[in-house]
Design a protein around this motif. Structure first.
Motif, PDB file in Angstrom:
ATOM      1  N   GLY A  16      42.038  -4.347  -2.449  1.00 47.10           N
ATOM      2  CA  GLY A  16      43.038  -4.862  -3.384  1.00 47.10           C
ATOM      3  C   GLY A  16      42.982  -4.111  -4.698  1.00 47.10           C
ATOM      4  N   PRO A  17      43.480  -4.728  -5.762  1.00 45.33           N
ATOM      5  CA  PRO A  17      43.461  -4.076  -7.060  1.00 45.33           C
ATOM      6  C   PRO A  17      42.034  -3.864  -7.569  1.00 45.33           C
ATOM      7  CG  PRO A  17      44.788  -6.086  -7.133  1.00 45.33           C
ATOM      8  CD  PRO A  17      44.116  -6.042  -5.815  1.00 45.33           C
ATOM      9  N   LEU A  18      41.868  -2.802  -8.326  1.00 45.48           N
ATOM     10  CA  LEU A  18      40.580  -2.482  -8.928  1.00 45.48           C
ATOM     11  C   LEU A  18      40.795  -2.312 -10.423  1.00 45.48           C
ATOM     12  CD1 LEU A  18      37.586  -1.761  -8.324  1.00 45.48           C
ATOM     13  CD2 LEU A  18      38.324   0.615  -8.137  1.00 45.48           C
ATOM     14  N   LEU A  48      52.256   6.607  -5.894  1.00 44.64           N
ATOM     15  CA  LEU A  48      51.028   6.638  -5.104  1.00 44.64           C
ATOM     16  C   LEU A  48      50.156   5.419  -5.372  1.00 44.64           C
ATOM     17  CD1 LEU A  48      50.157  10.417  -5.483  1.00 44.64           C
ATOM     18  CD2 LEU A  48      51.237   9.273  -3.534  1.00 44.64           C
ATOM     19  N   LEU A  49      50.333   4.799  -6.521  1.00 47.21           N
ATOM     20  CA  LEU A  49      49.598   3.593  -6.855  1.00 47.21           C
ATOM     21  C   LEU A  49      50.440   2.710  -7.756  1.00 47.21           C
ATOM     22  CD1 LEU A  49      48.445   3.845 -10.038  1.00 47.21           C
ATOM     23  CD2 LEU A  49      46.869   5.392  -8.950  1.00 47.21           C
ATOM     24  N   HIS A  50      50.057   1.452  -7.801  1.00 48.59           N
ATOM     25  CA  HIS A  50      50.695   0.496  -8.710  1.00 48.59           C
ATOM     26  C   HIS A  50      49.741   0.280  -9.870  1.00 48.59           C
ATOM     27  CE1 HIS A  50      52.917  -2.821 -10.345  1.00 48.59           C
ATOM     28  NE2 HIS A  50      51.811  -3.549 -10.324  1.00 48.59           N
ATOM     29  N   LEU A  51      50.205   0.546 -11.066  1.00 43.77           N
ATOM     30  CA  LEU A  51      49.407   0.389 -12.271  1.00 43.77           C
ATOM     31  C   LEU A  51      49.891  -0.846 -13.016  1.00 43.77           C
ATOM     32  CD1 LEU A  51      47.241   1.603 -14.099  1.00 43.77           C
ATOM     33  CD2 LEU A  51      49.031   2.976 -15.178  1.00 43.77           C
ATOM     34  N   ASN A  52      49.014  -1.827 -13.159  1.00 42.64           N
ATOM     35  CA  ASN A  52      49.329  -3.046 -13.883  1.00 42.64           C
ATOM     36  C   ASN A  52      48.655  -2.949 -15.250  1.00 42.64           C
ATOM     37  OD1 ASN A  52      49.416  -5.639 -14.987  1.00 42.64           O
ATOM     38  ND2 ASN A  52      49.286  -6.625 -12.984  1.00 42.64           N
ATOM     39  N   ASP A  56      45.251  -4.446 -16.478  1.00 40.54           N
ATOM     40  CA  ASP A  56      44.424  -3.238 -16.505  1.00 40.54           C
ATOM     41  C   ASP A  56      43.802  -2.976 -15.136  1.00 40.54           C
ATOM     42  OD1 ASP A  56      43.624  -0.966 -17.918  1.00 40.54           O
ATOM     43  OD2 ASP A  56      41.668  -1.837 -18.373  1.00 40.54           O
ATOM     44  N   THR A  57      44.671  -3.010 -14.106  1.00 39.72           N
ATOM     45  CA  THR A  57      44.228  -2.747 -12.736  1.00 39.72           C
ATOM     46  C   THR A  57      45.124  -1.700 -12.083  1.00 39.72           C
ATOM     47  OG1 THR A  57      45.600  -4.515 -11.825  1.00 39.72           O
ATOM     48  CG2 THR A  57      43.331  -5.090 -12.394  1.00 39.72           C
ATOM     49  N   ALA A  58      44.607  -1.116 -11.017  1.00 39.18           N
ATOM     50  CA  ALA A  58      45.375  -0.177 -10.208  1.00 39.18           C
ATOM     51  C   ALA A  58      45.159  -0.545  -8.745  1.00 39.18           C
ATOM     52  CB  ALA A  58      44.923   1.254 -10.461  1.00 39.18           C
ATOM     53  N   GLN A  59      46.209  -0.360  -7.954  1.00 36.46           N
ATOM     54  CA  GLN A  59      46.130  -0.650  -6.519  1.00 36.46           C
ATOM     55  C   GLN A  59      46.891   0.429  -5.771  1.00 36.46           C
ATOM     56  OE1 GLN A  59      47.459  -4.547  -5.398  1.00 36.46           O
ATOM     57  NE2 GLN A  59      46.840  -4.282  -3.270  1.00 36.46           N
TER      58      GLN A  59
END
Length: 76
Positions: A16-18, A48-52, A56-59
């Motif tokens: 999941g998100p990191l 290529l990724l979802h940046l929240n 402050d997470t990326a998935q």
């Protein structure tokens, strides 16, 4: 391996998100603000990724998973 490929490989290994702080430590990138502004945002723009930014997470996204499976050599 490029910083982007390392980032995607790390995200590929988690379900999941990191949080970006853990991701930054895993990739061992020395400049956190540059990492966010260049590596993460570029990968986000390339879908290529979802940046929240609020959490402050990326998935990794499905296209990011395909990219890793097809182009990144994963070391065991």
């Amino acid at each position: 391996m490029s910083a982007q490929d390392k980032t995607l490989a790390v995200l590929y290994s988690v379900p999941g998100p990191l949080d970006v702080r853990s991701l930054l430590a895993s990739v061992e990138y020395s400049n956190p603000s540059r990492y966010r502004s260049t590596i993460l945002k570029a990968a986000h723009r390339a879908h290529l990724l979802h940046l929240n930014t609020k959490a402050d997470t990326a998935q990794l996204s499905p296209p990011g998973s395909r990219y890793v499976e097809e182009r990144v050599i994963l070391e065991v």
